[in-house]
Design a protein around this motif. Structure first.
Motif, mmCIF file in Angstrom:
data_model
loop_
_atom_site.group_PDB
_atom_site.id
_atom_site.type_symbol
_atom_site.label_atom_id
_atom_site.label_comp_id
_atom_site.label_asym_id
_atom_site.label_seq_id
_atom_site.Cartn_x
_atom_site.Cartn_y
_atom_site.Cartn_z
ATOM 1 N N PRO A 109 0.834 -1.258 0.048
ATOM 2 C CA PRO A 109 0.093 0.066 0.105
ATOM 3 C C PRO A 109 0.857 1.235 -0.233
ATOM 4 O O PRO A 109 0.529 2.414 -0.597
ATOM 5 C CB PRO A 109 -0.857 -0.144 1.188
ATOM 6 C CG PRO A 109 -1.138 -1.597 1.467
ATOM 7 C CD PRO A 109 0.472 -2.290 1.102
ATOM 8 N N ASP A 110 1.956 1.411 0.529
ATOM 9 C CA ASP A 110 2.874 2.253 0.387
ATOM 10 C C ASP A 110 3.812 2.463 -0.743
ATOM 11 O O ASP A 110 4.712 3.501 -0.715
ATOM 12 C CB ASP A 110 3.698 2.310 1.750
ATOM 13 C CG ASP A 110 4.754 1.306 1.679
ATOM 14 O OD1 ASP A 110 4.663 0.266 0.988
ATOM 15 O OD2 ASP A 110 5.667 1.294 2.624
ATOM 16 N N THR A 111 3.339 1.633 -1.874
ATOM 17 C CA THR A 111 4.222 1.568 -3.152
ATOM 18 C C THR A 111 5.395 1.279 -2.857
ATOM 19 O O THR A 111 6.382 1.857 -3.718
ATOM 20 C CB THR A 111 3.847 2.943 -3.642
ATOM 21 O OG1 THR A 111 2.670 3.437 -3.622
ATOM 22 C CG2 THR A 111 4.075 2.897 -5.210
ATOM 23 N N THR A 112 5.823 0.486 -1.823
ATOM 24 C CA THR A 112 7.123 -0.202 -1.973
ATOM 25 C C THR A 112 7.026 -1.561 -2.434
ATOM 26 O O THR A 112 5.890 -2.103 -2.607
ATOM 27 C CB THR A 112 8.078 -0.188 -0.538
ATOM 28 O OG1 THR A 112 6.969 -0.956 0.409
ATOM 29 C CG2 THR A 112 8.028 1.213 0.100
ATOM 30 N N LEU A 113 8.132 -2.301 -2.749
ATOM 31 C CA LEU A 113 8.141 -3.675 -3.236
ATOM 32 C C LEU A 113 8.378 -4.605 -2.041
ATOM 33 O O LEU A 113 9.496 -4.586 -1.817
ATOM 34 C CB LEU A 113 9.072 -3.709 -4.313
ATOM 35 C CG LEU A 113 8.764 -2.942 -5.525
ATOM 36 C CD1 LEU A 113 9.819 -2.871 -6.646
ATOM 37 C CD2 LEU A 113 7.637 -3.632 -6.331
ATOM 38 N N ARG A 114 7.436 -5.514 -1.813
ATOM 39 C CA ARG A 114 7.494 -6.520 -0.819
ATOM 40 C C ARG A 114 8.590 -7.767 -1.189
ATOM 41 O O ARG A 114 8.548 -8.209 -2.437
ATOM 42 C CB ARG A 114 6.226 -7.076 -0.306
ATOM 43 C CG ARG A 114 6.271 -8.022 0.648
ATOM 44 C CD ARG A 114 4.769 -8.759 1.069
ATOM 45 N NE ARG A 114 4.880 -9.869 1.981
ATOM 46 C CZ ARG A 114 4.405 -9.565 3.256
ATOM 47 N NH1 ARG A 114 4.244 -8.176 3.602
ATOM 48 N NH2 ARG A 114 4.670 -10.430 4.230
ATOM 49 N N THR A 115 9.324 -8.035 -0.253
ATOM 50 C CA THR A 115 10.383 -9.196 -0.650
ATOM 51 C C THR A 115 9.800 -10.384 -1.226
ATOM 52 O O THR A 115 10.337 -11.011 -1.933
ATOM 53 C CB THR A 115 11.343 -9.304 0.306
ATOM 54 O OG1 THR A 115 12.036 -8.051 0.504
ATOM 55 C CG2 THR A 115 12.581 -10.132 0.074
ATOM 56 N N GLY A 116 8.991 -10.927 -0.429
ATOM 57 C CA GLY A 116 8.308 -12.153 -0.448
ATOM 58 C C GLY A 116 7.019 -12.469 0.268
ATOM 59 O O GLY A 116 6.631 -11.707 1.259
ATOM 60 N N LYS A 117 6.367 -13.391 -0.048
ATOM 61 C CA LYS A 117 5.120 -13.688 0.849
ATOM 62 C C LYS A 117 5.409 -13.805 2.144
ATOM 63 O O LYS A 117 4.762 -13.188 3.100
ATOM 64 C CB LYS A 117 4.377 -14.836 0.457
ATOM 65 C CG LYS A 117 3.286 -15.218 1.136
ATOM 66 C CD LYS A 117 2.399 -16.418 0.781
ATOM 67 C CE LYS A 117 1.156 -16.759 1.513
ATOM 68 N NZ LYS A 117 0.724 -18.001 0.984
#
Length: 758
Positions: A109-117
């Motif tokens: 939601p903060d427009t960052t890229l999550r590393t993995g599930k």
């Protein structure tokens, strides 16, 4: 999103008309699996594409494992604003769309890229490698925001994870620079370049004062392989890793220096550009000189204490980066392409594996690493290498219906020490196989270069519609196969096949048509191997007889062919015995060699040289303590003498006077404790400048050794100094370049200094 809604949101496309035999075409076959047509076959299991938006699998993983296999993937997100792949291979379409679907999941939601599930947050190396592979092109805004999350208040790149409290044990943070440069090439955003270049400059300047070795290489841990026992001998402490030189980290650093040079040139800093270019060239030369091996590969890393030796294992990511960023010589690129071992399940993280260590980095395939290797193989022109490496990425994506983190090379399963679905860098690698290899999309500062590499197995026609590029959307069609573009058309008009299409010509909607030459790609080989483990590391000891005679002994290793004894990092003797009387002083190690010539790690260095210990002088610092002063006060055991000195950001320099009996080189090392953090993560590695008679001669690294482990005393790195006869003042001093990643906690205990004549 429910299935019906998801399918409604999917672009309305069909597969391209099947080329002759495409439905049953054999794409890849190894001793472990077969990709034929739209199906992957492995043992009794199979996975296939039902449609471009559905995968099914019959795979059943290890019973009771914490992550069961989901035997079905169907589209969950709206992909309307993302590229649309049309091709005659339905499995290829589905795996590409799986990558896009999981990419949408990865945008927080903060427009960052999550590393993995299973891995929340932004990590410097994970997001940087992902940005380079695909995210700069497909998620430029999230890529920018994510990179800026990894800048500390000092305006430097954050080394956010690694052994012993991160930097300077782990030193691969400069991969951030390559990701930032990739974003610029994709977007052409000069303001972005003006923002990131000062961050790159500050980070390079700090490293220049701390992590360069005396032979011009970068010290520190192998990039991303940051679980020390998974890739280093068990005897190695994190401080030893801080002094090793990792080929892969050096390669990415040379590439980052070149990127810094290119950034400086665009911004008009000509002198800086030339300086960074020269530093990059010098480092590339040092890499070839230090790591180049006769078998064609670059060695994995140097290790030891004050005498370094090579670990000859093949490390895939480092060699891939050396090819992609032109760090390796042309001859070395070709030799690595053909010499890097390829197991039935794909290229290993490193090869051979470690016998007594479970799979994670060890004995494992990681799809993001395989993706870099596939890109490197395409650049060199190795068709067989490209096909088997793409297969190593598509096989697990299909069988496990997600882009998982890593796989056991013994059986291809995802039963490893840690794993995650929806892994950012792995899905980015999946997408790169299509975008960057089969469609040949290459970003240059001033435009696009289209240079597909299409193996014969992929012959036919494929289209990538709705592909984003700066202020435009592209429809790219590639016809035929081969490694050379015969004809290139922009909006129906013929242009030179090797032309970089200027970005200003690609505003709005455009079509690009690529006609390959349909000529066989010149044959190259790959080094196909059965999966293999190296012999166990010898366990050695020094025994001293009543008459003072010293013997080097080691435990026998089963099924070993012989041993190599090293003195001061050089081969001293080959033997089948497990004992050797010592008649000389030196640093001794033993390597086991099996019948195939595969070497074990060298044993822990054992030292029979004479030394002198010096305690901190109470008159030159605050009184020696017997407990840690940080509240609550903690009693400490295990030190020698009456106590120890404590160093932090407020303490005065720690001075000790030593006596050199003669002119020559001496080894200086301290015994210390650092209980501020765990051995494998966090950011509280203590760092100090080493000053002899007022002149800085090196950096002392004091990594964390476990939370509250103040009774665990170990050695710092060994620094070699030249001393004249007589007294010398040796000082541990905090300087600005010694600021660590924590910024506020830079603290350790010092028991004593050891001086050894070299």
């Amino acid at each position: 999103m429910i299935l019906g809604a998801a399918m409604a949101a999917a672009p309305s496309i069909a597969s391209a008309p099947a080329a002759d035999g495409a439905a049953d075409r054999l794409m890849v076959e190894t001793r472990a699996y077969r990709w034929q047509g739209d199906t992957i076959f492995q043992d009794e299991f199979k996975a296939w594409a039902v449609s471009p938006y559905e995968l099914r699998s019959t795979y059943k993983g290890r019973p009771g494992f914490r992550m069961p296999v989901d035997q079905k993937w169907t589209l969950r997100n709206d992909l309307a604003k993302y590229p649309v792949l049309t091709t005659d291979n339905l499995l290829h379409q589905a795996i590409y769309n799986l990558g896009l679907d999981e990419m949408v999941n990865a945008v927080e939601p903060d427009t960052t890229l999550r590393t993995g599930k299973e891995w929340a947050g932004v990590w410097t190396r994970d997001v940087s490698y992902s940005i380079i592979l695909s995210m700069a092109a497909l998620q430029p805004e999230a890529s920018m925001i994510s990179l800026m999350k990894k800048v500390n208040p000092e305006g430097q790149i954050i080394q956010d994870t690694g052994s012993g409290g991160a930097w300077p044990v782990s030193t691969d943070r400069m991969i951030w620079t390559l990701a930032a440069w990739e974003i610029y090439k994709v977007t052409g955003d000069r303001k972005w370049l003006e923002t990131v270049f000062p961050i790159v400059e500050k980070s390079l300047a700090k490293d220049a004062a701390t992590i360069y070795s005396t032979d011009g290489l970068i010290k520190g841990e192998t990039s991303f392989i940051d679980w020390r026992e998974q890739s280093y001998p068990k005897w190695m402490q994190t401080v030893d890793i801080s002094q090793s030189e990792a080929m892969g980290t050096n390669v990415l650093y040379a590439a980052a220096l070149r990127a810094a040079s290119d950034m400086a040139a665009i911004l008009g800093h000509k002198e800086d550009s030339a300086r960074y270019a020269k530093l990059s060239e010098n480092l590339a030369n040092a890499i070839e000189e230090r790591f180049g091996m006769e078998n064609g590969n670059l060695a994995m890393y140097t290790y030891g204490e004050d005498y370094k030796i090579l670990n000859p294992r093949a490390e895939t990511l480092g060699m891939a980066l050396a090819i992609l960023y032109d760090v390796a010589t042309p001859e070395r690129k070709v030799s690595m392409s053909e010499a890097n071992p390829m197991t039935p399940f794909g290229p290993a993280i490193f090869f051979p594996g470690i016998s007594d260590m479970p799979s994670y980095h060890n004995n494992a395939l990681w799809p993001f690493v395989a993706a870099y290797w596939a890109l490197a193989q395409a650049k060199v022109g190795n068709e067989q290498g490209v096909m088997q490496t793409i297969g190593s990425i598509f096989r697990p994506a299909a069988l496990f219906t997600t882009n998982k983190e890593n796989f056991n090379l013994d059986n291809g399963d995802f039963y490893t020490e840690l794993n995650s679905s929806n892994m950012l860098w792995c899905l980015s690698g999946n997408l790169a196989m299509t975008n960057r290899i089969l469609f040949g999309i290459n970003y240059e500062p001033r435009g696009l270069r289209i240079a597909p590499f299409v193996p014969k197995a992929f012959e036919g026609t494929r289209t990538l519609d709705n592909y984003p590029y700066r202020d435009g959307r592209l429809s790219i069609t590639v016809e035929g196969y081969g490694d050379r573009v015969a004809q290139l058309y922009l909006d129906g008009k013929s242009i030179a096949p090797d032309e970089v299409i200027p970005a200003k010509k690609l505003k709005g909607d455009h079509t690009i048509r690529v006609v390959m030459d349909n000529e066989p790609i010149p044959a190259m080989t790959i080094h196909e191997v059965h999966n293999q483990k190296a012999p166990l590391t010898p366990i050695t000891r020094l025994t001293v007889a009543p008459d003072g005679a010293t013997t080097l002994e080691w435990d026998p290793i089963e099924y070993i062919a012989g041993y190599i004894v090293l003195k001061n990092g050089e081969e001293y003797k080959q033997t089948r015995s497990t004992t050797m009387p010592l008649t000389e002083e030196g640093v001794w190690q033993v390597i086991g060699v099996d019948g195939a010539g595969v070497q074990s790690f060298a044993s822990k260095p054992l030292d029979n040289r004479k030394y002198v210990d010096y305690k901190p002088a109470q008159s030159l610092t605050k009184p020696l303590s017997t407990e840690v002063s940080y509240q609550p006060a903690t009693p400490v055991q295990g030190f020698t003498g009456e106590g120890f000195a404590e160093i932090d950001l407020q303490s005065a320099p720690l001075q000790i006077t030593v006596e050199a009996p003669e002119q020559g080189e001496y080894v200086v090392e301290y015994f210390y404790a650092n209980g501020n953090g765990p051995v494998n993560t966090e950011n509280k590695c203590a760092v100090r400048s080493l000053v002899v008679d007022g002149e800085k001669v090196g950096t002392v690294v004091l990594p964390t050794r476990g939370v509250a482990n103040w009774d665990d005393w170990g050695k710092t790195n060994a620094t070699v100094v030249s001393l004249s006869p007589g007294q010398h003042t040796i000082t541990l001093e905090y300087r600005p370049e010694d600021s660590n990643m924590n910024l506020t906690t830079n603290h350790a205990l010092i028991d004593r200094l050891r001086l050894i004549k070299r």
